[in-house]
Scaffold this motif. Structure first.
Motif, PDB file in Angstrom:
ATOM      1  N   THR A  67      37.799  20.207  58.141  1.00  0.00           N
ATOM      2  CA  THR A  67      37.541  19.005  59.366  1.00  0.00           C
ATOM      3  C   THR A  67      35.995  18.272  59.910  1.00  0.00           C
ATOM      4  O   THR A  67      35.019  19.143  59.213  1.00  0.00           O
ATOM      5  N   TRP A  68      36.188  17.541  60.478  1.00  0.00           N
ATOM      6  CA  TRP A  68      35.198  16.053  60.588  1.00  0.00           C
ATOM      7  C   TRP A  68      35.463  15.737  61.878  1.00  0.00           C
ATOM      8  O   TRP A  68      36.124  15.825  62.828  1.00  0.00           O
ATOM      9  N   LEU A 105      37.191  -5.475  51.571  1.00  0.00           N
ATOM     10  CA  LEU A 105      36.312  -4.955  52.547  1.00  0.00           C
ATOM     11  C   LEU A 105      35.019  -3.570  52.422  1.00  0.00           C
ATOM     12  O   LEU A 105      36.313  -3.014  52.037  1.00  0.00           O
ATOM     13  N   LEU A 106      34.304  -3.575  52.071  1.00  0.00           N
ATOM     14  CA  LEU A 106      33.679  -2.722  51.452  1.00  0.00           C
ATOM     15  C   LEU A 106      32.591  -2.193  53.050  1.00  0.00           C
ATOM     16  O   LEU A 106      31.694  -3.215  53.502  1.00  0.00           O
ATOM     17  N   LEU A 107      32.788  -0.970  53.267  1.00  0.00           N
ATOM     18  CA  LEU A 107      31.898  -0.155  54.467  1.00  0.00           C
ATOM     19  C   LEU A 107      30.856   0.779  53.483  1.00  0.00           C
ATOM     20  O   LEU A 107      31.481   1.389  52.767  1.00  0.00           O
ATOM     21  N   ARG A 108      29.908   1.542  54.648  1.00  0.00           N
ATOM     22  CA  ARG A 108      29.512   2.606  54.493  1.00  0.00           C
ATOM     23  C   ARG A 108      29.424   3.277  55.767  1.00  0.00           C
ATOM     24  O   ARG A 108      29.184   2.659  56.784  1.00  0.00           O
ATOM     25  N   GLY A 109      29.363   4.779  55.742  1.00  0.00           N
ATOM     26  CA  GLY A 109      29.313   5.586  56.812  1.00  0.00           C
ATOM     27  C   GLY A 109      28.623   6.678  56.374  1.00  0.00           C
ATOM     28  O   GLY A 109      28.471   7.509  55.829  1.00  0.00           O
ATOM     29  N   GLU A 110      28.714   7.431  57.354  1.00  0.00           N
ATOM     30  CA  GLU A 110      27.840   9.536  57.676  1.00  0.00           C
ATOM     31  C   GLU A 110      29.289  10.193  58.693  1.00  0.00           C
ATOM     32  O   GLU A 110      29.199   9.545  59.177  1.00  0.00           O
ATOM     33  N   VAL A 111      29.450  10.863  57.340  1.00  0.00           N
ATOM     34  CA  VAL A 111      30.552  12.116  58.345  1.00  0.00           C
ATOM     35  C   VAL A 111      30.478  13.046  58.542  1.00  0.00           C
ATOM     36  O   VAL A 111      29.148  13.875  57.393  1.00  0.00           O
ATOM     37  N   SER A 112      30.239  13.917  59.682  1.00  0.00           N
ATOM     38  CA  SER A 112      29.918  15.656  59.260  1.00  0.00           C
ATOM     39  C   SER A 112      31.250  16.218  59.138  1.00  0.00           C
ATOM     40  O   SER A 112      31.719  16.320  60.283  1.00  0.00           O
ATOM     41  N   ASN A 113      30.949  17.265  58.503  1.00  0.00           N
ATOM     42  CA  ASN A 113      32.276  18.024  57.555  1.00  0.00           C
ATOM     43  C   ASN A 113      31.998  19.485  58.564  1.00  0.00           C
ATOM     44  O   ASN A 113      30.829  20.074  58.641  1.00  0.00           O
ATOM     45  N   GLY A 127      30.994  26.570  56.060  1.00  0.00           N
ATOM     46  CA  GLY A 127      29.328  26.024  57.135  1.00  0.00           C
ATOM     47  C   GLY A 127      29.752  24.429  57.372  1.00  0.00           C
ATOM     48  O   GLY A 127      31.249  24.341  58.051  1.00  0.00           O
ATOM     49  N   GLU A 128      29.163  23.585  56.777  1.00  0.00           N
ATOM     50  CA  GLU A 128      28.298  22.454  58.024  1.00  0.00           C
ATOM     51  C   GLU A 128      28.297  21.708  56.760  1.00  0.00           C
ATOM     52  O   GLU A 128      27.262  22.030  55.502  1.00  0.00           O
ATOM     53  N   GLY A 129      28.328  20.100  56.533  1.00  0.00           N
ATOM     54  CA  GLY A 129      28.113  19.112  55.559  1.00  0.00           C
ATOM     55  C   GLY A 129      28.268  17.487  55.865  1.00  0.00           C
ATOM     56  O   GLY A 129      28.332  17.540  57.232  1.00  0.00           O
ATOM     57  N   VAL A 130      27.114  17.074  55.683  1.00  0.00           N
ATOM     58  CA  VAL A 130      26.467  15.810  55.958  1.00  0.00           C
ATOM     59  C   VAL A 130      27.344  14.838  54.937  1.00  0.00           C
ATOM     60  O   VAL A 130      26.800  15.369  53.371  1.00  0.00           O
ATOM     61  N   GLN A 131      28.014  13.728  54.710  1.00  0.00           N
ATOM     62  CA  GLN A 131      28.916  13.072  53.662  1.00  0.00           C
ATOM     63  C   GLN A 131      28.179  11.543  53.937  1.00  0.00           C
ATOM     64  O   GLN A 131      28.489  11.035  54.798  1.00  0.00           O
ATOM     65  N   GLN A 132      27.879  11.073  52.892  1.00  0.00           N
ATOM     66  CA  GLN A 132      27.374  10.192  52.600  1.00  0.00           C
ATOM     67  C   GLN A 132      28.402   8.642  51.782  1.00  0.00           C
ATOM     68  O   GLN A 132      28.454   9.222  51.259  1.00  0.00           O
ATOM     69  N   SER A 139      42.364   2.174  50.675  1.00  0.00           N
ATOM     70  CA  SER A 139      40.809   2.195  50.389  1.00  0.00           C
ATOM     71  C   SER A 139      40.976   3.438  49.173  1.00  0.00           C
ATOM     72  O   SER A 139      41.186   4.066  48.992  1.00  0.00           O
ATOM     73  N   VAL A 140      39.392   3.329  48.124  1.00  0.00           N
ATOM     74  CA  VAL A 140      38.917   4.238  47.573  1.00  0.00           C
ATOM     75  C   VAL A 140      37.390   4.015  48.061  1.00  0.00           C
ATOM     76  O   VAL A 140      36.955   3.423  48.601  1.00  0.00           O
ATOM     77  N   PHE A 141      37.731   5.356  48.417  1.00  0.00           N
ATOM     78  CA  PHE A 141      35.725   6.188  48.602  1.00  0.00           C
ATOM     79  C   PHE A 141      35.495   6.953  47.034  1.00  0.00           C
ATOM     80  O   PHE A 141      35.804   7.586  46.246  1.00  0.00           O
ATOM     81  N   THR A 142      33.813   6.948  47.616  1.00  0.00           N
ATOM     82  CA  THR A 142      33.147   7.619  46.518  1.00  0.00           C
ATOM     83  C   THR A 142      31.952   8.076  47.622  1.00  0.00           C
ATOM     84  O   THR A 142      31.551   7.538  48.138  1.00  0.00           O
ATOM     85  N   ALA A 143      31.593   9.274  47.516  1.00  0.00           N
ATOM     86  CA  ALA A 143      30.622   9.756  48.618  1.00  0.00           C
ATOM     87  C   ALA A 143      29.837  10.997  47.515  1.00  0.00           C
ATOM     88  O   ALA A 143      29.992  11.871  46.803  1.00  0.00           O
ATOM     89  N   LEU A 144      28.640  11.465  48.675  1.00  0.00           N
ATOM     90  CA  LEU A 144      28.233  12.476  47.774  1.00  0.00           C
ATOM     91  C   LEU A 144      27.534  13.254  49.979  1.00  0.00           C
ATOM     92  O   LEU A 144      27.584  12.856  51.306  1.00  0.00           O
TER      93      LEU A 144
END
Length: 135
Positions: free
Chosen positions: A10-11, A27-35, A43-48, A59-64
């Motif tokens: 969940t996020w 349109l190109l976007l960026r964000g940070e999401v807490s999972n 656990g908990e994750g922080v995704q860029q 959309s198409v996305f890539t993240a770390l």
């Protein structure tokens, strides 16, 4: 030995921010999401995340993402690299544990997996599967 672990992801609500727009192009976007992960992976994750949003809403996305928590009885953290798509009311991604990113009891973690979500809104959740082993 290869093991498969599953989790419900969940996020927290989040809002990507545009960083480049060209008329007639995605349109190109960026964000940070807490999972948040619950199940065999806890656990908990922080995704860029970086997103290319088409005019039709797909959309198409890539993240770390750094995930801190546990897999089974091992605790620590690791980094996931994700590549995915959204559209038609669903989101899906493939993921890979970055080699050498595991810490603590998760040192040596290797793996690949995927997630699927048919309710990607702010109250949604995804089922994540990770096939993994330890060096």
């Amino acid at each position: 030995m290869q093991t498969q672990s599953t989790s419900t992801m969940t996020w927290d609500p989040w809002q990507p921010v545009p960083y480049e727009q060209t008329e007639g192009a995605p349109l190109l976007l960026r964000g940070e999401v807490s999972n948040h992960y619950r199940g065999q992976i806890e656990g908990e994750g922080v995704q860029q995340v970086l997103i290319a949003l088409s005019p039709d809403g797909a959309s198409v996305f890539t993240a770390l993402e750094r995930v801190t928590g546990r897999i089974g009885d091992r605790s620590g953290s690791f980094v996931l690299q994700l590549t995915g798509t959204t559209g038609g009311g669903a989101a899906k991604a493939t993921l890979e544990v970055l080699e050498g990113s595991g810490t603590g009891g998760l040192a040596g973690l290797r793996g690949t997996g995927a997630y699927f979500c048919d309710n990607p809104g702010p109250d949604g959740n995804a089922t994540l599967t990770l096939d993994h082993s330890f060096e």
